[in-house]
Motif scaffolding. Sequence first.
Motif, PDB file in Angstrom:
ATOM      1  N   ARG A 137       5.193   6.269  34.799  1.00 25.28           N
ATOM      2  CA  ARG A 137       4.553   7.501  33.515  1.00 25.28           C
ATOM      3  C   ARG A 137       3.955   6.557  32.484  1.00 25.28           C
ATOM      4  NH1 ARG A 137       8.932  10.271  35.600  1.00 25.28           N
ATOM      5  NH2 ARG A 137       8.527  12.324  36.501  1.00 25.28           N
ATOM      6  N   GLY A 138       4.908   5.505  32.155  1.00 27.78           N
ATOM      7  CA  GLY A 138       4.611   4.728  31.015  1.00 27.78           C
ATOM      8  C   GLY A 138       4.910   5.491  29.856  1.00 27.78           C
ATOM      9  N   GLN A 139       5.995   6.585  29.668  1.00 29.15           N
ATOM     10  CA  GLN A 139       6.017   7.308  28.734  1.00 29.15           C
ATOM     11  C   GLN A 139       7.537   7.170  28.228  1.00 29.15           C
ATOM     12  OE1 GLN A 139       4.695  11.037  30.295  1.00 29.15           O
ATOM     13  NE2 GLN A 139       2.713  10.762  29.039  1.00 29.15           N
ATOM     14  N   HIS A 140       7.927   7.784  27.275  1.00 28.51           N
ATOM     15  CA  HIS A 140       9.183   7.912  26.642  1.00 28.51           C
ATOM     16  C   HIS A 140       9.714   9.303  27.264  1.00 28.51           C
ATOM     17  CE1 HIS A 140       8.132   4.966  23.509  1.00 28.51           C
ATOM     18  NE2 HIS A 140       6.836   5.574  23.517  1.00 28.51           N
ATOM     19  N   LEU A 141      11.035   9.456  27.246  1.00 28.28           N
ATOM     20  CA  LEU A 141      11.551  10.655  27.654  1.00 28.28           C
ATOM     21  C   LEU A 141      12.429  11.284  26.319  1.00 28.28           C
ATOM     22  CD1 LEU A 141      12.495  12.681  29.941  1.00 28.28           C
ATOM     23  CD2 LEU A 141      14.519  11.439  30.235  1.00 28.28           C
ATOM     24  N   ILE A 142      11.846  11.969  25.780  1.00 26.08           N
ATOM     25  CA  ILE A 142      12.441  12.593  24.654  1.00 26.08           C
ATOM     26  C   ILE A 142      12.683  14.094  24.954  1.00 26.08           C
ATOM     27  CG2 ILE A 142      11.826  12.857  21.986  1.00 26.08           C
ATOM     28  CD1 ILE A 142      11.579   9.991  22.914  1.00 26.08           C
ATOM     29  N   GLY A 143      14.246  14.021  24.750  1.00 25.98           N
ATOM     30  CA  GLY A 143      14.849  15.484  24.808  1.00 25.98           C
ATOM     31  C   GLY A 143      14.409  16.142  25.926  1.00 25.98           C
ATOM     32  N   GLY A 144      14.115  15.742  27.221  1.00 22.15           N
ATOM     33  CA  GLY A 144      13.657  16.332  28.318  1.00 22.15           C
ATOM     34  C   GLY A 144      12.417  16.346  28.670  1.00 22.15           C
ATOM     35  N   GLN A 145      11.398  15.851  27.956  1.00 20.62           N
ATOM     36  CA  GLN A 145      10.062  15.755  27.963  1.00 20.62           C
ATOM     37  C   GLN A 145       9.507  14.436  28.009  1.00 20.62           C
ATOM     38  OE1 GLN A 145       8.361  18.704  28.549  1.00 20.62           O
ATOM     39  NE2 GLN A 145      10.088  19.859  28.378  1.00 20.62           N
ATOM     40  N   TRP A 146       8.648  14.176  29.051  1.00 10.55           N
ATOM     41  CA  TRP A 146       8.074  12.894  28.769  1.00 10.55           C
ATOM     42  C   TRP A 146       6.731  13.008  27.912  1.00 10.55           C
ATOM     43  CZ3 TRP A 146      10.282   9.035  31.177  1.00 10.55           C
ATOM     44  CH2 TRP A 146      11.169   9.387  32.128  1.00 10.55           C
ATOM     45  N   VAL A 147       6.850  12.039  27.247  1.00  9.17           N
ATOM     46  CA  VAL A 147       6.160  11.698  25.922  1.00  9.17           C
ATOM     47  C   VAL A 147       5.307  10.502  25.628  1.00  9.17           C
ATOM     48  CG1 VAL A 147       5.760  12.059  23.438  1.00  9.17           C
ATOM     49  CG2 VAL A 147       7.558  13.484  24.778  1.00  9.17           C
ATOM     50  N   GLY A 148       3.928  10.387  25.632  1.00  9.23           N
ATOM     51  CA  GLY A 148       3.046   9.498  25.290  1.00  9.23           C
ATOM     52  C   GLY A 148       3.071   8.689  23.618  1.00  9.23           C
ATOM     53  N   ALA A 149       2.366   7.749  23.433  1.00  9.61           N
ATOM     54  CA  ALA A 149       2.130   7.290  22.111  1.00  9.61           C
ATOM     55  C   ALA A 149       0.856   6.594  22.098  1.00  9.61           C
ATOM     56  CB  ALA A 149       3.596   6.291  21.816  1.00  9.61           C
ATOM     57  N   ASP A 150       0.514   6.482  20.978  1.00  9.21           N
ATOM     58  CA  ASP A 150      -0.913   5.850  20.667  1.00  9.21           C
ATOM     59  C   ASP A 150      -0.793   4.326  20.695  1.00  9.21           C
ATOM     60  OD1 ASP A 150      -1.836   8.307  19.652  1.00  9.21           O
ATOM     61  OD2 ASP A 150      -1.497   7.853  17.573  1.00  9.21           O
ATOM     62  N   GLU A 151       0.253   3.771  20.458  1.00 10.09           N
ATOM     63  CA  GLU A 151       0.415   2.337  20.789  1.00 10.09           C
ATOM     64  C   GLU A 151       1.041   2.070  22.176  1.00 10.09           C
ATOM     65  OE1 GLU A 151      -1.029  -0.068  19.061  1.00 10.09           O
ATOM     66  OE2 GLU A 151      -1.820   1.424  17.737  1.00 10.09           O
ATOM     67  N   SER A 152       0.707   0.829  22.905  1.00  7.69           N
ATOM     68  CA  SER A 152       1.540   0.786  24.008  1.00  7.69           C
ATOM     69  C   SER A 152       1.952  -0.901  24.182  1.00  7.69           C
ATOM     70  CB  SER A 152       0.369   1.088  25.247  1.00  7.69           C
ATOM     71  OG  SER A 152      -0.675   0.222  25.296  1.00  7.69           O
ATOM     72  N   PHE A 153       2.631  -1.198  25.248  1.00  9.22           N
ATOM     73  CA  PHE A 153       2.815  -2.626  25.359  1.00  9.22           C
ATOM     74  C   PHE A 153       2.713  -2.955  26.806  1.00  9.22           C
ATOM     75  CE2 PHE A 153       6.817  -0.651  25.648  1.00  9.22           C
ATOM     76  CZ  PHE A 153       7.645  -1.468  26.669  1.00  9.22           C
ATOM     77  N   VAL A 197      20.250  15.950  25.567  1.00  5.86           N
ATOM     78  CA  VAL A 197      21.406  15.265  25.762  1.00  5.86           C
ATOM     79  C   VAL A 197      21.217  13.986  26.131  1.00  5.86           C
ATOM     80  CG1 VAL A 197      21.331  15.673  28.463  1.00  5.86           C
ATOM     81  CG2 VAL A 197      23.653  15.301  27.365  1.00  5.86           C
ATOM     82  N   PHE A 198      19.942  13.461  26.673  1.00  4.52           N
ATOM     83  CA  PHE A 198      19.482  12.341  26.835  1.00  4.52           C
ATOM     84  C   PHE A 198      18.102  11.900  26.571  1.00  4.52           C
ATOM     85  CE2 PHE A 198      17.642   8.770  29.376  1.00  4.52           C
ATOM     86  CZ  PHE A 198      18.147   7.759  29.112  1.00  4.52           C
ATOM     87  N   SER A 199      17.969  10.847  25.874  1.00  2.00           N
ATOM     88  CA  SER A 199      16.396  10.380  25.350  1.00  2.00           C
ATOM     89  C   SER A 199      16.411   8.921  25.753  1.00  2.00           C
ATOM     90  CB  SER A 199      16.011  10.729  24.010  1.00  2.00           C
ATOM     91  OG  SER A 199      15.922  11.921  23.848  1.00  2.00           O
ATOM     92  N   LEU A 200      15.142   8.186  25.981  1.00  4.02           N
ATOM     93  CA  LEU A 200      14.782   6.948  26.215  1.00  4.02           C
ATOM     94  C   LEU A 200      13.608   6.788  25.364  1.00  4.02           C
ATOM     95  CD1 LEU A 200      15.081   4.070  27.608  1.00  4.02           C
ATOM     96  CD2 LEU A 200      13.287   5.123  29.345  1.00  4.02           C
ATOM     97  N   VAL A 201      13.668   5.796  24.211  1.00 10.10           N
ATOM     98  CA  VAL A 201      12.592   5.281  23.503  1.00 10.10           C
ATOM     99  C   VAL A 201      12.281   3.840  24.054  1.00 10.10           C
ATOM    100  CG1 VAL A 201      11.748   4.917  21.186  1.00 10.10           C
ATOM    101  CG2 VAL A 201      13.153   6.922  21.605  1.00 10.10           C
ATOM    102  N   GLN A 202      11.252   3.581  24.502  1.00 10.64           N
ATOM    103  CA  GLN A 202      10.577   2.363  25.081  1.00 10.64           C
ATOM    104  C   GLN A 202      10.087   1.320  23.880  1.00 10.64           C
ATOM    105  OE1 GLN A 202      11.338   1.286  28.140  1.00 10.64           O
ATOM    106  NE2 GLN A 202      10.436   2.630  29.798  1.00 10.64           N
ATOM    107  N   GLY A 203      10.428   0.055  24.155  1.00 13.97           N
ATOM    108  CA  GLY A 203       9.615  -0.788  23.367  1.00 13.97           C
ATOM    109  C   GLY A 203       9.749  -0.708  21.892  1.00 13.97           C
ATOM    110  N   GLY A 204       8.737  -1.265  21.255  1.00  9.98           N
ATOM    111  CA  GLY A 204       8.744  -0.918  19.784  1.00  9.98           C
ATOM    112  C   GLY A 204       9.212  -2.198  19.114  1.00  9.98           C
ATOM    113  N   ASP A 205       8.870  -2.380  17.774  1.00 11.71           N
ATOM    114  CA  ASP A 205       9.506  -3.554  17.026  1.00 11.71           C
ATOM    115  C   ASP A 205      10.627  -3.251  16.625  1.00 11.71           C
ATOM    116  OD1 ASP A 205       8.737  -1.957  15.084  1.00 11.71           O
ATOM    117  OD2 ASP A 205       6.912  -3.243  14.434  1.00 11.71           O
TER     118      ASP A 205
END
Length: 512
Positions: free
Chosen positions: A10-26, A215-223
């Motif tokens: 998906r290339g997205q974050h999992l935020i509180g049960g929802q897959w969410v994109g972002a403007d910036e990517s790596f 109950v679970f979230s994953l935030v990918q990458g970032g500085d």
Amino acid sequence: MSLNNGYVFRGQHLIGGQWVGADESFASSPVSGEGSNFAAGTPELVDQACTLAEAAFGDYANRSRGDRARFLNAIADEIEARAEAITSIGSAETGLPEMRLQGERGRTVGQLRMFAEFVQDGAYLERRHDLAMPDRQPAPRPDIKMMQRPVGPVAVFGASNFPLAFSVAGGDTASALAAGCPVVVKGHPAHPGTGEIVADAIHAAARATGMPDGVFSLVQGGDRSIGEALVKHPAIRAVGFTGGLAGGRALFDLCASRPDPIPFFGELGSVNPMFVLPNAMAARGEEIGKAWAGSMTMGAGQFCTNPGVAVMITGDDADQFIDAAASALSTVPSQTMLTDGIAEAFRSGQSHLAEHPAVRTIHQGSTAGRSAEPALFETDAEAFLADPSLSEEVFGPASLIVRVGSEKEMVALSAQLDGQLTATIQMDDSDTALAQQLFPILERKAGRLLFNGFPTGVEVVGSMVHGGPYPASTNFGATSVGTMAIRRWLRPVAYQNMPAALSPEDLEGSTQ
């Protein structure tokens, strides 16, 4: 996005049960195949994840132990259901061999199931009850009960060297969920695809067992600002971290400087010294040297328990040990390191040793790109103690031999060591008198003491301690492996004259 053994990123974050994109990517940087793009974390996404975790805490913390055990077992099931894709993605991203990743997946799944069983049993609550004594003089005693309760949302930082066992569903996450704490993970950018598919498994398990969304979230990458935002967020009540000393210490200081300081459970590095006592050296020095070389090069030396220092009394027996170790190292092929940054740090670390005026190079292979060959150096006790840089971890297949002139000097050197994850004594029965001098010193220096073995390989059992005095870890009373890892995310609460109508089920011993 890329198709990996049936799994599409998906290339997205999992935020509180929802897959969410972002403007910036790596872009990921796999060892093999083309990289994939992943949404990069932002402080705003961190805030959303932490806010949702806090909203979920009241519900999740008060679920029965049986519910939490079913959730943990469901995560294990979902990881196993994605086994081939996890191995394929993890191997491509990290360069780790498939067998290593299969073993690490087995460890991760086994740990989840072990925690589920441990939580179901309820002994971890440490319940205590002092009955009321209404007739006690000169004053009556109230009825007092006590048990451990979850602290709140926990932040977890994924590790570079263990894409499964110390990352998204690794020991920190699993133990925090077992304790009743929602988790927000900052995924490691070295293996975002592996992180995503494991997060997908946790997400599926949460849905299947009816867990609250936050109950679970994953935030990918970032500085670095993402990590800073995570540990400073007011909803986060504790942090789990596995990584280097500089980054870990910076996060530790942030946790301590918050208006409401929170505990930071960080594993920051260790050289895991091995002491080879003279009679063991005389009897089997060559054997120990060969086996030590195998331990220090296992997994390209990218283990936090890698034996990076060997201490021995100088002499012919030590020479034979060194010759055997060097001979064994000369047959070790080039290995792929986890990231370009780790490979560069390894080159820098061994260059420092090779160029040091008090250090002799015994064996040094070539390094290029993400490939590395082992290196072995030696120095004496005086130089080792005079320059703290010689006792710093070189993360990778490199070790330093420290020659001492006598048993007395060996004992004196042991007393000057910093905190370690492990310390090893190679001894025979005839070395007992010297071992008795070293033992009380090393017991204060390390979280795990080994005798006639090697520290690589950490058993996931209730008796294991994976931690140690600073700088090995930031909390000498904690472990990140074994059932006692759950204790980090709990705090004791006393209940005085608790009305039966308000008494929590756990306080009364219910397990359903």
